[in-house]
Write a protein that holds these residues in place. Structure first.
Motif, PDB file in Angstrom:
ATOM      1  N   ASN A 348       4.312  -5.822  14.855  1.00 38.73           N
ATOM      2  CA  ASN A 348       4.590  -4.388  14.802  1.00 38.73           C
ATOM      3  C   ASN A 348       3.282  -3.621  14.586  1.00 38.73           C
ATOM      4  N   PRO A 349       2.661  -3.110  15.651  1.00 42.00           N
ATOM      5  CA  PRO A 349       1.388  -2.396  15.511  1.00 42.00           C
ATOM      6  C   PRO A 349       1.464  -1.213  14.553  1.00 42.00           C
ATOM      7  N   LYS A 350       2.608  -0.530  14.523  1.00 43.46           N
ATOM      8  CA  LYS A 350       2.732   0.636  13.640  1.00 43.46           C
ATOM      9  C   LYS A 350       2.641   0.226  12.178  1.00 43.46           C
ATOM     10  N   ARG A 351       3.210  -0.952  11.849  1.00 42.43           N
ATOM     11  CA  ARG A 351       3.102  -1.414  10.458  1.00 42.43           C
ATOM     12  C   ARG A 351       1.643  -1.704  10.102  1.00 42.43           C
ATOM     13  N   VAL A 352       0.874  -2.230  11.039  1.00 38.34           N
ATOM     14  CA  VAL A 352      -0.558  -2.463  10.807  1.00 38.34           C
ATOM     15  C   VAL A 352      -1.245  -1.129  10.481  1.00 38.34           C
ATOM     16  N   ALA A 353      -0.956  -0.115  11.293  1.00 37.13           N
ATOM     17  CA  ALA A 353      -1.552   1.212  11.061  1.00 37.13           C
ATOM     18  C   ALA A 353      -1.120   1.771   9.711  1.00 37.13           C
ATOM     19  N   ASN A 354       0.159   1.609   9.358  1.00 37.97           N
ATOM     20  CA  ASN A 354       0.654   2.121   8.085  1.00 37.97           C
ATOM     21  C   ASN A 354      -0.021   1.452   6.899  1.00 37.97           C
ATOM     22  N   LEU A 355      -0.263   0.141   7.015  1.00 34.63           N
ATOM     23  CA  LEU A 355      -0.921  -0.566   5.918  1.00 34.63           C
ATOM     24  C   LEU A 355      -2.365  -0.092   5.726  1.00 34.63           C
ATOM     25  N   VAL A 356      -3.035   0.210   6.823  1.00 35.51           N
ATOM     26  CA  VAL A 356      -4.396   0.752   6.712  1.00 35.51           C
ATOM     27  C   VAL A 356      -4.362   2.056   5.932  1.00 35.51           C
ATOM     28  N   GLN A 357      -3.392   2.914   6.272  1.00 38.13           N
ATOM     29  CA  GLN A 357      -3.302   4.234   5.629  1.00 38.13           C
ATOM     30  C   GLN A 357      -2.819   4.123   4.187  1.00 38.13           C
ATOM     31  N   SER A 358      -1.733   3.335   3.981  1.00 37.60           N
ATOM     32  CA  SER A 358      -1.070   3.351   2.676  1.00 37.60           C
ATOM     33  C   SER A 358      -1.694   2.410   1.659  1.00 37.60           C
ATOM     34  N   GLU A 359      -2.210   1.270   2.102  1.00 43.10           N
ATOM     35  CA  GLU A 359      -2.699   0.275   1.155  1.00 43.10           C
ATOM     36  C   GLU A 359      -4.219   0.104   1.159  1.00 43.10           C
ATOM     37  N   LEU A 360      -4.823   0.194   2.324  1.00 41.99           N
ATOM     38  CA  LEU A 360      -6.260  -0.092   2.412  1.00 41.99           C
ATOM     39  C   LEU A 360      -7.119   1.094   2.006  1.00 41.99           C
ATOM     40  N   GLN A 361      -6.780   2.288   2.521  1.00 45.12           N
ATOM     41  CA  GLN A 361      -7.636   3.453   2.325  1.00 45.12           C
ATOM     42  C   GLN A 361      -7.848   3.797   0.846  1.00 45.12           C
ATOM     43  N   GLY A 362      -6.756   3.760   0.068  1.00 48.80           N
ATOM     44  CA  GLY A 362      -6.869   4.095  -1.356  1.00 48.80           C
ATOM     45  C   GLY A 362      -7.775   3.132  -2.098  1.00 48.80           C
ATOM     46  N   ARG A 363      -7.680   1.851  -1.790  1.00 51.92           N
ATOM     47  CA  ARG A 363      -8.520   0.856  -2.454  1.00 51.92           C
ATOM     48  C   ARG A 363      -9.998   1.024  -2.060  1.00 51.92           C
ATOM     49  N   LEU A 364     -10.231   1.343  -0.779  1.00 54.12           N
ATOM     50  CA  LEU A 364     -11.612   1.572  -0.333  1.00 54.12           C
ATOM     51  C   LEU A 364     -12.206   2.771  -1.056  1.00 54.12           C
ATOM     52  N   LYS A 367     -13.120   1.992  -4.603  1.00 56.17           N
ATOM     53  CA  LYS A 367     -14.335   1.166  -4.674  1.00 56.17           C
ATOM     54  C   LYS A 367     -15.574   1.921  -4.185  1.00 56.17           C
ATOM     55  N   GLY A 368     -15.353   3.047  -3.512  1.00 55.69           N
ATOM     56  CA  GLY A 368     -16.477   3.815  -2.971  1.00 55.69           C
ATOM     57  C   GLY A 368     -17.158   3.131  -1.811  1.00 55.69           C
ATOM     58  N   ILE A 369     -16.367   2.448  -0.969  1.00 56.78           N
ATOM     59  CA  ILE A 369     -16.956   1.743   0.174  1.00 56.78           C
ATOM     60  C   ILE A 369     -16.290   2.207   1.474  1.00 56.78           C
ATOM     61  N   ASP A 370     -17.006   2.023   2.575  1.00 58.87           N
ATOM     62  CA  ASP A 370     -16.490   2.409   3.884  1.00 58.87           C
ATOM     63  C   ASP A 370     -15.548   1.336   4.419  1.00 58.87           C
ATOM     64  N   ILE A 371     -14.791   1.723   5.423  1.00 58.54           N
ATOM     65  CA  ILE A 371     -13.791   0.831   5.994  1.00 58.54           C
ATOM     66  C   ILE A 371     -14.423  -0.415   6.622  1.00 58.54           C
ATOM     67  N   ASP A 372     -15.667  -0.264   7.137  1.00 56.26           N
ATOM     68  CA  ASP A 372     -16.344  -1.423   7.726  1.00 56.26           C
ATOM     69  C   ASP A 372     -16.787  -2.432   6.664  1.00 56.26           C
ATOM     70  N   GLN A 373     -16.759  -2.024   5.391  1.00 56.54           N
ATOM     71  CA  GLN A 373     -17.152  -2.926   4.300  1.00 56.54           C
ATOM     72  C   GLN A 373     -15.940  -3.538   3.599  1.00 56.54           C
ATOM     73  N   SER A 374     -14.765  -3.301   4.126  1.00 60.35           N
ATOM     74  CA  SER A 374     -13.534  -3.782   3.494  1.00 60.35           C
ATOM     75  C   SER A 374     -13.501  -5.311   3.423  1.00 60.35           C
ATOM     76  N   PRO A 375     -13.124  -5.875   2.254  1.00 56.50           N
ATOM     77  CA  PRO A 375     -12.986  -7.335   2.180  1.00 56.50           C
ATOM     78  C   PRO A 375     -11.817  -7.832   3.030  1.00 56.50           C
ATOM     79  N   ILE A 376     -10.839  -6.955   3.280  1.00 55.54           N
ATOM     80  CA  ILE A 376      -9.698  -7.337   4.118  1.00 55.54           C
ATOM     81  C   ILE A 376      -9.988  -6.902   5.546  1.00 55.54           C
ATOM     82  N   SER A 377     -10.061  -7.844   6.435  1.00 58.51           N
ATOM     83  CA  SER A 377     -10.335  -7.559   7.841  1.00 58.51           C
ATOM     84  C   SER A 377      -9.072  -7.055   8.535  1.00 58.51           C
ATOM     85  N   MET A 378      -9.244  -6.559   9.750  1.00 57.56           N
ATOM     86  CA  MET A 378      -8.075  -6.141  10.518  1.00 57.56           C
ATOM     87  C   MET A 378      -7.174  -7.336  10.829  1.00 57.56           C
TER      88      MET A 378
END
Length: 487
Positions: A348-364, A367-378
C-alpha cells in the motif's frame, strides 16, 4: 504592505539576483580545482590570478550545466551568446574585471511558479548567464585580522550562473517561496549543491516601494550577501518598512547597496548602487562567441530529469497520495527516488507515505536531522508498512520499533530482527478473557452500545489494547467485541 496616517497604501516591488556555483571539477576558464576548503591560494594558476599574457579557455562542462539549469527554469537558450568584461576594482578581483555576459546572455525568458492567495503565481526569469566567481576577502581567522584583510583567490574563476528574476515578486514571503523552489529545481538537475554556508548559492535582493496603483517603480536599494532564505525575508521586511518611513517623513530613498545584520535585524548602507554603465562592459576579446546549436541543446535536454512539480503531480496520480505527502516525499531527488522504489515494492504506497508524515517526520524534527540522515530507510518504512497492512504488528508496536531504530541508529529491518520479529497476538482465548472482564467491569458502556451508540466500541478496543500491552490484533479484537457486545 503598510498604511500611513493619510491612509496611503504602499506596495513593494522585489527582484532577486541569485548566483549559483556549478559543480564542475575545474574552473570556468582554466584547469584549477574548484574544491572548497583547500588551503588559501593553492587552487590558482596564471589564468585565475590574472597574470599578463594568460588566456582563458572555456570549460565545456560549465556550459552544459548552465544550459541544463536554464532549461529546468523554462528559459529560451540563445544559440549565440557573448562573454563580456565587467570592469571594476576590488582587492579580490585580480584582473580588475570579471568575465561575465551582458547584453547577449546564454538564456532568457524563464519562469518559476510560487503559491499565492490567488493560486499559483508566475515569477518571470529575465536571464541566466555564465560568469566567473571572484576571490574572497577574509576579515578574521588569521593573526593580524584586526588590522588587515587577507585575500584567498581559490574561488577566483569558479564557474557561476547568475539567475535574474523579473521584478514580479510582491512580498518577502513570495521571495522566500521563489528561492525555495529555485534551489529545489537546481538541486534536482545536479548542477550545484546550493550550499549557502560554503557560498555555492548567494542571493542579492533589489527592493523598491511605491504607492499602491502607481505604475512607476520607486527608487531601489540592493541588499547583498545574505546567507539564508529566512534572513533574506527578514531583510526585505525591514527594508520595506524603512522605505515607507522615509517616504512618509518627506525624505527620499537613496539608491544604494546595503548589508543586513541578522543579529540586529537591520540593514546598513554599504555603498552607492552602481549602474550598468559604471562597469564599462565590452565584449571579452580573448573569447569567441559561445555557439550552442539546436543539436547540442537537444543532447543536453535529453539529460534533464523529471522536475519536482511534475514529479509531485505524477506521484499523486500514481500512488493515491495527497499533494502535501508529495511535497514532503520530493524534498530531494534521492529521497523521492527511494520513496518510489519503496512504494512500488509495498502493498500500500499510501501507507508508506502516511508513515513518513505521521511517524518519521516528528522523530527527525526532534533529533534535528534531515530526512536523508534518517536511520530508517525508505525500504525500512516499506517493510514496516507491509507488517501493519497485514496486521502482523499494531500501530503501537510500530511506534515502539521506530523509537528503538532512532535510539540505536539502526534501520527498521535490523531492529525488527533484533527484537525477535514481534507479532500481534492472535490468541483468541486470551483476548476473550480480557474482553469478558472489561464487559463485566463496564456495564454502563455496554448498555450505551446496546442502546445504539456503536461508537462506544472504540472505548473497549482501546482498553483491550492497553490490557494486552499493544499485542492484540485490532481487527480480531473488533470482531470479538462486536460478537460479545451483541450477545
Amino acid at each position: 504592505m503598510a498604511t500611513s496616517a493619510t491612509r496611503i497604501s504602499y506596495e513593494p516591488v522585489i527582484g532577486l539576483e541569485v548566483h549559483v556555483q556549478l559543480l564542475t571539477a575545474s574552473k570556468i576558464f582554466c584547469s584549477c580545482s574548484t574544491r572548497f576548503g583547500n588551503p588559501p591560494n593553492t587552487n590558482v594558476c596564471p589564468v585565475c590570478l590574472g597574470l599578463p599574457g594568460a588566456l582563458p579557455v572555456l570549460n565545456r562542462k560549465a556550459v552544459e550545466f548552465a544550459m541544463l539549469a536554464a532549461m529546468a527554469l523554462e528559459c529560451r537558450i540563445n544559440e549565440t551568446s557573448i562573454f563580456a568584461r565587467k570592469n571594476y576594482f576590488y582587492p579580490d578581483l585580480p584582473k580588475g574585471y570579471q568575465i561575465s555576459q551582458y547584453d547577449k546572455p546564454l538564456a532568457e525568458f524563464g519562469s518559476i511558479y510560487v503559491p499565492s492567495d490567488a493560486g499559483k503565481k508566475k515569477i518571470g526569469i529575465t536571464r541566466v548567464h555564465l560568469e566567473e566567481d571572484a576571490g574572497k576577502s577574509l576579515h578574521d581567522g588569521f593573526p593580524d585580522s584586526a588590522e588587515s584583510t587577507a585575500i584567498d583567490l581559490n574561488r577566483s574563476g569558479v564557474p557561476l550562473i547568475e539567475i535574474v528574476s523579473e521584478p514580479d515578486i510582491s512580498s518577502p514571503d513570495e521571495a522566500y517561496e521563489y528561492l525555495t523552489r529555485l534551489k529545489e529545481i537546481i538541486l534536482y538537475t545536479g548542477v550545484s549543491d546550493c550550499n549557502m554556508e560554503e557560498g555555492s548559492l548567494r542571493c542579492d535582493a533589489n527592493i523598491s516601494v511605491r504607492p499602491a496603483g502607481q505604475k512607476e517603480f520607486g527608487t531601489k536599494t540592493e541588499v547583498k550577501n545574505v546567507n539564508s532564505f529566512r534572513f533574506i525575508r527578514e531583510a526585505l521586511e525591514y527594508e520595506i518598512q524603512r522605505h515607507i518611513e522615509v517616504m512618509e517623513s518627506g525624505g527620499k530613498i537613496t539608491q544604494e547597496t546595503r548589508l543586513y545584520n541578522a543579529n540586529e535585524g537591520k540593514t546598513y548602507g554599504m555603498r552607492s548602487k552602481e549602474q550598468a554603465h559604471d562597469y564599462r562592459y565590452f565584449p571579452e576579446p580573448d573569447l569567441l562567441p559561445l555557439l550552442v546549436d539546436e543539436k547540442y541543446q537537444a543532447e543536453i535536454r535529453r539529460t534533464l530529469p523529471e522536475l519536482p512539480e511534475a514529479r509531485r503531480q505524477r506521484m499523486v496520480k500514481d500512488y493515491g497520495i495527497s499533494e502535501q505527502d508529495a511535497v514532503v516525499l520530493t524534498v530531494t531527488r534521492s529521497f523521492a527516488d527511494q520513496f518510489e522504489t519503496a512504494a512500488k515494492a509495498a502493498k500500500n504506497p499510501k501507507r508508506v507515505a502516511n508513515l513518513v508524515q505521521s511517524e518519521l517526520q516528528g522523530r527527525l524534527k526532534a533529533k534535528g536531522i534531515d530526512i536523508d540522515q534518517s536511520p530508517i530507510s525508505m525500504n525500512g518504512i516499506a517493510m514496516s508498512a507491509d507488517l501493519v497492512e497485514s496486521a502482523a504488528i499494531s500501530g503501537k508496536m510500530l511506534k515502539d520499533l521506530y523509537d528503538l531504530s532512532f535510539e540505536r541508529g539502526r534501520d527498521f529491518p535490523a531492529v525488527y530482527e533484533e527484537e525477535g520479529r514481534p507479532e500481534q497476538s492472535r490468541d483468541t482465548s486470551a483476548l476473550e478473557k480480557i474482553i469478558d472482564e472489561l464487559i463485566a467491569a463496564n456495564p454502563k458502556q455496554v448498555e450505551q452500545y446496546r442502546a445504539g451508540k456503536k461508537t462506544v466500541i472504540g472505548f473497549f478496543v482501546g482498553q483491550v489494547m492497553k490490557a494486552s500491552k499493544g499485542q492484540g490484533n485490532p481487527q480480531l479484537i473488533n470482531e470479538l467485541l462486536a460478537k460479545k457486545l451483541e450477545a
